[in-house]
Design a protein around this motif. Sequence first.
Motif, PDB file in Angstrom:
ATOM      1  N   PHE A   1      47.675  33.766  49.515  1.00  0.00           N
ATOM      2  CA  PHE A   1      46.993  33.781  48.019  1.00  0.00           C
ATOM      3  C   PHE A   1      45.509  33.509  48.196  1.00  0.00           C
ATOM      4  O   PHE A   1      44.678  34.140  47.779  1.00  0.00           O
TER       5      PHE A   1
ATOM      6  N   ARG B   1      43.546  33.915  50.911  1.00  0.00           N
ATOM      7  CA  ARG B   1      43.165  34.995  51.846  1.00  0.00           C
ATOM      8  C   ARG B   1      42.789  36.238  50.814  1.00  0.00           C
ATOM      9  O   ARG B   1      41.911  36.942  51.247  1.00  0.00           O
TER      10      ARG B   1
ATOM     11  N   ALA C   1      42.386  35.964  47.538  1.00  0.00           N
ATOM     12  CA  ALA C   1      41.636  35.899  46.100  1.00  0.00           C
ATOM     13  C   ALA C   1      39.903  35.995  46.463  1.00  0.00           C
ATOM     14  O   ALA C   1      39.455  35.679  47.747  1.00  0.00           O
ATOM     15  N   PRO C   2      39.273  36.787  45.667  1.00  0.00           N
ATOM     16  CA  PRO C   2      38.031  36.738  45.827  1.00  0.00           C
ATOM     17  C   PRO C   2      37.033  35.661  46.095  1.00  0.00           C
ATOM     18  O   PRO C   2      37.263  34.506  45.334  1.00  0.00           O
ATOM     19  N   TRP C   3      36.155  35.500  46.819  1.00  0.00           N
ATOM     20  CA  TRP C   3      35.458  34.356  47.299  1.00  0.00           C
ATOM     21  C   TRP C   3      34.766  33.634  45.947  1.00  0.00           C
ATOM     22  O   TRP C   3      34.660  32.654  45.681  1.00  0.00           O
ATOM     23  N   LEU C   4      34.094  34.831  45.225  1.00  0.00           N
ATOM     24  CA  LEU C   4      33.413  34.176  43.957  1.00  0.00           C
ATOM     25  C   LEU C   4      34.298  33.644  43.056  1.00  0.00           C
ATOM     26  O   LEU C   4      33.929  32.680  42.397  1.00  0.00           O
ATOM     27  N   VAL C   5      35.576  34.290  43.013  1.00  0.00           N
ATOM     28  CA  VAL C   5      36.267  33.577  41.902  1.00  0.00           C
ATOM     29  C   VAL C   5      36.891  32.152  42.236  1.00  0.00           C
ATOM     30  O   VAL C   5      36.851  31.514  41.334  1.00  0.00           O
ATOM     31  N   LEU C   6      37.155  32.020  43.595  1.00  0.00           N
ATOM     32  CA  LEU C   6      37.308  30.647  44.001  1.00  0.00           C
ATOM     33  C   LEU C   6      36.281  29.790  43.981  1.00  0.00           C
ATOM     34  O   LEU C   6      36.361  28.462  43.631  1.00  0.00           O
TER      35      LEU C   6
ATOM     36  N   PHE D   1      33.974  29.855  41.532  1.00  0.00           N
ATOM     37  CA  PHE D   1      34.077  29.502  40.020  1.00  0.00           C
ATOM     38  C   PHE D   1      35.111  28.612  39.532  1.00  0.00           C
ATOM     39  O   PHE D   1      35.015  27.558  38.955  1.00  0.00           O
ATOM     40  N   TYR D   2      36.382  28.917  40.264  1.00  0.00           N
ATOM     41  CA  TYR D   2      37.461  27.885  40.141  1.00  0.00           C
ATOM     42  C   TYR D   2      37.261  26.560  40.387  1.00  0.00           C
ATOM     43  O   TYR D   2      37.322  25.474  39.625  1.00  0.00           O
TER      44      TYR D   2
ATOM     45  N   LEU E   1      34.221  24.986  38.197  1.00  0.00           N
ATOM     46  CA  LEU E   1      34.598  24.722  36.613  1.00  0.00           C
ATOM     47  C   LEU E   1      35.790  23.676  36.455  1.00  0.00           C
ATOM     48  O   LEU E   1      35.802  23.004  35.735  1.00  0.00           O
ATOM     49  N   LEU E   2      36.809  23.669  37.595  1.00  0.00           N
ATOM     50  CA  LEU E   2      37.737  22.961  37.427  1.00  0.00           C
ATOM     51  C   LEU E   2      37.829  21.587  37.860  1.00  0.00           C
ATOM     52  O   LEU E   2      38.659  20.780  37.794  1.00  0.00           O
TER      53      LEU E   2
ATOM     54  N   LEU F   1      26.216  33.211  47.533  1.00  0.00           N
ATOM     55  CA  LEU F   1      27.040  33.214  46.226  1.00  0.00           C
ATOM     56  C   LEU F   1      26.856  32.011  45.283  1.00  0.00           C
ATOM     57  O   LEU F   1      27.191  32.001  44.101  1.00  0.00           O
TER      58      LEU F   1
ATOM     59  N   SER G   1      24.634  30.495  44.413  1.00  0.00           N
ATOM     60  CA  SER G   1      23.483  30.585  43.546  1.00  0.00           C
ATOM     61  C   SER G   1      24.130  31.163  42.101  1.00  0.00           C
ATOM     62  O   SER G   1      23.592  30.649  41.180  1.00  0.00           O
ATOM     63  N   ILE G   2      25.003  31.837  42.213  1.00  0.00           N
ATOM     64  CA  ILE G   2      25.716  32.613  41.027  1.00  0.00           C
ATOM     65  C   ILE G   2      26.135  31.427  40.102  1.00  0.00           C
ATOM     66  O   ILE G   2      26.154  31.297  39.112  1.00  0.00           O
TER      67      ILE G   2
ATOM     68  N   LEU H   1      25.421  40.030  48.493  1.00  0.00           N
ATOM     69  CA  LEU H   1      24.627  39.487  47.290  1.00  0.00           C
ATOM     70  C   LEU H   1      23.462  39.985  47.534  1.00  0.00           C
ATOM     71  O   LEU H   1      22.725  40.399  46.326  1.00  0.00           O
TER      72      LEU H   1
ATOM     73  N   TYR I   1      21.148  42.207  45.173  1.00  0.00           N
ATOM     74  CA  TYR I   1      19.751  42.123  44.381  1.00  0.00           C
ATOM     75  C   TYR I   1      18.744  43.124  44.811  1.00  0.00           C
ATOM     76  O   TYR I   1      17.736  43.682  44.047  1.00  0.00           O
TER      77      TYR I   1
ATOM     78  N   LYS J   1      37.509  42.860  46.822  1.00  0.00           N
ATOM     79  CA  LYS J   1      37.140  41.461  46.693  1.00  0.00           C
ATOM     80  C   LYS J   1      35.627  41.315  46.393  1.00  0.00           C
ATOM     81  O   LYS J   1      35.390  40.529  45.568  1.00  0.00           O
TER      82      LYS J   1
ATOM     83  N   THR K   1      33.525  41.583  42.693  1.00  0.00           N
ATOM     84  CA  THR K   1      33.237  40.714  42.061  1.00  0.00           C
ATOM     85  C   THR K   1      31.912  40.108  41.597  1.00  0.00           C
ATOM     86  O   THR K   1      31.123  39.846  40.943  1.00  0.00           O
TER      87      THR K   1
ATOM     88  N   LEU L   1      35.887  39.778  36.195  1.00  0.00           N
ATOM     89  CA  LEU L   1      35.196  38.366  36.306  1.00  0.00           C
ATOM     90  C   LEU L   1      33.914  38.065  35.168  1.00  0.00           C
ATOM     91  O   LEU L   1      34.000  37.134  34.407  1.00  0.00           O
TER      92      LEU L   1
ATOM     93  N   VAL M   1      38.539  27.636  29.622  1.00  0.00           N
ATOM     94  CA  VAL M   1      38.085  27.877  30.964  1.00  0.00           C
ATOM     95  C   VAL M   1      39.272  27.798  31.751  1.00  0.00           C
ATOM     96  O   VAL M   1      39.525  28.744  32.669  1.00  0.00           O
TER      97      VAL M   1
ATOM     98  N   MET N   1      40.577  31.014  33.872  1.00  0.00           N
ATOM     99  CA  MET N   1      40.134  31.021  35.335  1.00  0.00           C
ATOM    100  C   MET N   1      41.466  31.445  36.110  1.00  0.00           C
ATOM    101  O   MET N   1      41.344  32.252  36.888  1.00  0.00           O
TER     102      MET N   1
ATOM    103  N   LEU O   1      42.233  34.436  38.527  1.00  0.00           N
ATOM    104  CA  LEU O   1      42.544  34.383  39.910  1.00  0.00           C
ATOM    105  C   LEU O   1      43.755  35.187  40.108  1.00  0.00           C
ATOM    106  O   LEU O   1      44.087  35.974  41.023  1.00  0.00           O
TER     107      LEU O   1
ATOM    108  N   TYR P   1      43.248  38.975  39.885  1.00  0.00           N
ATOM    109  CA  TYR P   1      42.772  39.519  41.366  1.00  0.00           C
ATOM    110  C   TYR P   1      43.543  39.605  42.452  1.00  0.00           C
ATOM    111  O   TYR P   1      43.831  40.643  43.161  1.00  0.00           O
ATOM    112  N   VAL P   2      44.603  38.527  42.556  1.00  0.00           N
ATOM    113  CA  VAL P   2      45.595  38.462  43.558  1.00  0.00           C
ATOM    114  C   VAL P   2      46.622  39.681  43.225  1.00  0.00           C
ATOM    115  O   VAL P   2      47.106  40.420  44.280  1.00  0.00           O
TER     116      VAL P   2
END
Lengths: 290, 249
Positions: A124, A126, A128-133, A135-136, A139-140, A231, A233-234, B84, B88, B185, B188, B199, B212, B216, B220, B223-224
Amino acid sequence: MATVDRASEGRGGFAVMLPFRLAPRESSVWRFADWISLRAAVVLVAGLWLGLAVDAFAASAAAQPSILSLMVKWSPVLFGGFLFNLLISFLSMAIGTAAGIILGLFQVSLRIPLRRSAWVVTQFFRNAPWLVLLFYCILLIPFELSIFGRTVPFPDWIKAVFGLSLPVMAYVSEFVRGAVQSIPSGQWEAAESLAFSRRKTMTMIILPQCVKRVLPPWMNLYAILTMATPLVSIVGVQEVMTLTRAALGAENRVDLLIPIYIYVLSWFFIYCYPISRYTVRLERHFTVIG
Amino acid sequence: MDRIEVFFRWLHETQRMNFTIGYDAYDRGRFFVGLLTTAELSIICIVLSLLVGVTGAWVQGSRSALLRNVTHGYIAFFRNTPPLIQLYFFYFALGSILPQIDAGGGLTRPPISGFGWAVISLSFFAGALNVEIFRAGLEAVPRTTVEAAEALGYTRWQSYRHVVLPLALRVSLPALGTNLVNLVKTTTLAYAIAVPELLYVSAQIWSDELNVREMMNLVLLSYVAIIAVLVWILHHWERALRIPGFGRP
């Protein structure tokens, strides 16, 4: 390797008796490749400085600060940001590696439910995109935790460190599993015949042999992690990219865009390139030539 | 459709799980546009990065030292700098020096959209690794096999096309699969330059609807799921192309 060394040294000896081996061609090829890329880097940097010199000349005519002086002015700030990126990468790597080794050992556990669930967790994180993790986590995870009546603040950058360590954990877990499974089963059997317990076999026989198999991909992962730190910074953590954008905003110069991005890119390059070269060399060194 | 909407409304009102895309047509529309954009971005980047990889591997085998050096520099640079900042660099720095195009009505627009720059940047990023993967594959083809093909009267191009390339592709497939999964991946990152991919639209939805936690988790899982589909396709492709007599069945 020993034969090659003897062959190259023993000119006066019975060289004819030795099996004929070519000189270690790979290493000279790699040295050549290193030299080429060094030259390319020198050309790039020289081109940049030449461009800047021309620009400084033009700027003195146009009565505005030259690009070079602006870059020198912002360098300390940007470099501080870059060091912060490195700090994030160290912490994420440490947490991710510690958690990953445990998860990886769960993956080779004899208890089937534990093994299956460790596999699911690894796959799971491995995939999942780094950026989404990131954010996760940002935010959470709550911004403060109360443990035993004391509130512990959780600043964003710590949450980002956790966010980055999740994929690192999953990758390290896979490395450990792969390495443990790549050890010949004869090692297990030999340990068993010497009455080693499973735990002792693992810690005293299997894992020490895994280290050299895991080291090159682990270093490669570290380089990838370092390159993923911008990342954060986003998700609003202030690091080198945030500061670069701030510098660009403050100066409001269109002609500053290209030099400053190349400047920041080259810092990462200077940091990551030796790591990846060394990884290649280490891989070569550990490869069993059979 | 009504039943689904009723279910999600019930979920929202009684279980406090607000999946707006379940009952709000506008949010659902946005979400699917994001999903499509991600798919489009991924597919275009995969194809272009493969082209970059094949071309680069071919150039690396060429006689011109200049071309080889340029390719080597390209790989070293793109593999050792953050994707990234590359994005940019393309979008903000290179985008700023391109001339604006007249969009009519006295307005101008940049010649390459954010989506376009994301495609260019990500293809070059993934392409750099593909070059190395393909080159390793080409090097893994035994010299004797090529000689055998020559002995049978194959020309250089014919032996490349019918012998070397098919074998090299099979050797490089596992590494290629990993890199393509990584590429999907990495799409994003387009979030950072406001390309409306999965995203980005999800972030829009959770800032509008303040859900959220639900969004969220949904992102996730989406994407998976996307990656799982890709891994499944690659796995089957790998099995279909398996060389008989190599590896375990």
